[in-house]
Design an enzyme around this catalytic site. Structure first.
Site, PDB file in Angstrom:
ATOM      1  N   ASP A  31       1.215  -1.712  -0.060  1.00  0.00           N
ATOM      2  CA  ASP A  31      -0.416   0.294   0.069  1.00  0.00           C
ATOM      3  C   ASP A  31       0.749   1.291   0.467  1.00  0.00           C
ATOM      4  OD1 ASP A  31      -2.648   0.651   0.553  1.00  0.00           O
ATOM      5  OD2 ASP A  31      -1.654   2.534   0.988  1.00  0.00           O
ATOM      6  N   ILE A  32       0.710   2.560  -0.667  1.00  0.00           N
ATOM      7  CA  ILE A  32       1.661   3.315  -0.939  1.00  0.00           C
ATOM      8  C   ILE A  32       1.190   4.614   0.145  1.00  0.00           C
ATOM      9  CG2 ILE A  32      -0.513   4.938  -1.552  1.00  0.00           C
ATOM     10  CD1 ILE A  32       1.900   5.593  -4.109  1.00  0.00           C
ATOM     11  N   ASN A  88     -13.008  -3.354   2.316  1.00  0.00           N
ATOM     12  CA  ASN A  88     -13.772  -2.010   2.481  1.00  0.00           C
ATOM     13  C   ASN A  88     -14.615  -1.862   0.525  1.00  0.00           C
ATOM     14  OD1 ASN A  88     -13.042  -1.467   5.051  1.00  0.00           O
ATOM     15  ND2 ASN A  88     -11.136  -0.243   3.691  1.00  0.00           N
ATOM     16  N   GLU A  96     -12.494   3.901  -0.926  1.00  0.00           N
ATOM     17  CA  GLU A  96     -11.517   4.018  -2.261  1.00  0.00           C
ATOM     18  C   GLU A  96     -11.182   4.510  -3.007  1.00  0.00           C
ATOM     19  OE1 GLU A  96      -8.761   6.565   0.253  1.00  0.00           O
ATOM     20  OE2 GLU A  96      -9.094   6.884   1.580  1.00  0.00           O
ATOM     21  N   VAL A  97     -10.653   3.058  -3.297  1.00  0.00           N
ATOM     22  CA  VAL A  97      -9.957   2.556  -5.217  1.00  0.00           C
ATOM     23  C   VAL A  97     -11.802   1.748  -5.260  1.00  0.00           C
ATOM     24  CG1 VAL A  97      -9.388   1.386  -6.140  1.00  0.00           C
ATOM     25  CG2 VAL A  97      -7.980   3.088  -4.641  1.00  0.00           C
ATOM     26  N   HIS A 101     -10.002  -5.380  -3.401  1.00  0.00           N
ATOM     27  CA  HIS A 101      -8.888  -5.081  -2.863  1.00  0.00           C
ATOM     28  C   HIS A 101      -9.096  -5.428  -1.068  1.00  0.00           C
ATOM     29  CE1 HIS A 101      -9.877  -0.920  -2.432  1.00  0.00           C
ATOM     30  NE2 HIS A 101      -9.122  -1.308  -1.612  1.00  0.00           N
ATOM     31  N   HIS A 103      -6.594  -5.769   1.767  1.00  0.00           N
ATOM     32  CA  HIS A 103      -5.885  -5.493   2.968  1.00  0.00           C
ATOM     33  C   HIS A 103      -4.879  -6.419   3.584  1.00  0.00           C
ATOM     34  CE1 HIS A 103      -6.926  -0.691   2.324  1.00  0.00           C
ATOM     35  NE2 HIS A 103      -7.701  -0.681   2.060  1.00  0.00           N
TER      36      HIS A 103
HETATM   37  P1  AMP Z   1      -9.730   1.704   0.556  1.00  0.00           P
HETATM   38  O1  AMP Z   1     -10.104   2.688   1.696  1.00  0.00           O
HETATM   39  O2  AMP Z   1     -10.070   0.354   0.941  1.00  0.00           O
HETATM   40  O3  AMP Z   1     -10.321   1.492  -0.631  1.00  0.00           O
HETATM   41  O4  AMP Z   1      -8.516   1.852   0.062  1.00  0.00           O
HETATM   42  C1  AMP Z   1      -7.439   2.013  -0.961  1.00  0.00           C
HETATM   43  C2  AMP Z   1      -6.433   1.856  -0.930  1.00  0.00           C
HETATM   44  O5  AMP Z   1      -5.450   1.454  -1.631  1.00  0.00           O
HETATM   45  C3  AMP Z   1      -5.431   2.524   0.260  1.00  0.00           C
HETATM   46  O6  AMP Z   1      -4.708   2.295   1.166  1.00  0.00           O
HETATM   47  C4  AMP Z   1      -4.521   3.296  -0.695  1.00  0.00           C
HETATM   48  O7  AMP Z   1      -3.690   3.708   0.726  1.00  0.00           O
HETATM   49  C5  AMP Z   1      -4.031   2.516  -0.809  1.00  0.00           C
HETATM   50  N1  AMP Z   1      -3.567   3.070  -2.497  1.00  0.00           N
HETATM   51  C6  AMP Z   1      -3.794   4.121  -3.605  1.00  0.00           C
HETATM   52  N2  AMP Z   1      -3.274   4.576  -4.470  1.00  0.00           N
HETATM   53  C7  AMP Z   1      -2.621   3.380  -4.629  1.00  0.00           C
HETATM   54  C8  AMP Z   1      -1.775   3.002  -5.084  1.00  0.00           C
HETATM   55  N3  AMP Z   1      -1.053   3.760  -6.235  1.00  0.00           N
HETATM   56  N4  AMP Z   1      -0.175   2.016  -4.844  1.00  0.00           N
HETATM   57  C9  AMP Z   1      -0.376   1.850  -3.995  1.00  0.00           C
HETATM   58  N5  AMP Z   1      -1.717   1.855  -3.136  1.00  0.00           N
HETATM   59  C10 AMP Z   1      -2.517   2.689  -3.209  1.00  0.00           C
END
Ligand code: AMP
Length: 116
Positions: A31-32, A88, A96-97, A101, A103
Site C-alpha cells: 500500500d502506498i 471495504n 476509496e479505490v 482489494h 488489505h
Molecule cells: P480503500 O479505502 O479500501 O479503497 O483502500 C484503498 C487503498 O489503496 C488505500 O489504503 C490507499 O493508500 C491505497 N492506494 C491508493 N493508490 C495506491 C497506489 N497507487 N499504490 C498502492 N496503494 C494505493
C-alpha cells in the site's frame, strides 16, 4: 480493465507499484500509504469494483484470491504474529479505490475494531 482505474493501471504496468506476488489471477503490492509496518493489498487482476460484483461464476477466483492472501501474509512474515484483513465496500464501507482489494495489515498489534 477499466481505463480510469488506478489498480488496473498497476496491473498493466502503467503506473509503478512495489509488487509482492503475481499470478494469472491476482496481484499483491505494498500500500502506498501504509497504516501498519506491513500493509499490502491483494487484488484480482480482472476489474471487479467491489465484493458486491462477485457472482457464482467467480467462486473459483474468489477462493484463489483468499488463499493467496494467506500466502502473501506468510511471504511478508506476518502469518505467525498475525494480521488483519479488510475489504471495504462502497461509500459506507469507506472504499476509496473502486477495484476489489483485500488489505493485509500486520507487523504490530492493531487495536480492536472500532467503527466511527
Ligand atoms: P480503500 O479505502 O479500501 O479503497 O483502500 C484503498 C487503498 O489503496 C488505500 O489504503 C490507499 O493508500 C491505497 N492506494 C491508493 N493508490 C495506491 C497506489 N497507487 N499504490 C498502492 N496503494 C494505493
Amino acid at each position: 480493465m477499466s481505463q480510469e482505474c488506478i489498480f488496473c493501471k498497476i496491473v498493466q504496468g502503467l503506473i509503478p507499484a512495489k509488487k509482492i506476488y503475481e499470478d494469472d489471477v491476482v496481484l499483491a503490492f505494498h500500500d502506498i500509504r501504509p497504516q501498519t509496518p506491513v500493509h499490502a493489498l491483494v487484488i484480482p487482476k480482472r476489474h471487479l469494483v467491489c465484493l458486491d460484483d462477485l457472482g457464482e461464476q467467480d467462486r473459483m477466483d474468489a477462493g484463489h484470491l483468499l488463499e493467496r492472501v494467506a500466502h502473501v501474509a506468510r511471504e511478508l512474515g506476518v502469518a505467525e504474529s498475525g494480521y488483519r484483513t479488510l475489504i471495504n465496500t462502497r461509500e459506507h464501507g469507506g472504499q476509496e479505490v473502486d477495484h476489489l482489494h483485500v488489505h493485509i495489515l500486520g507487523g504490530r498489534r492493531v487495536g480492536p475494531m472500532v467503527c466511527r
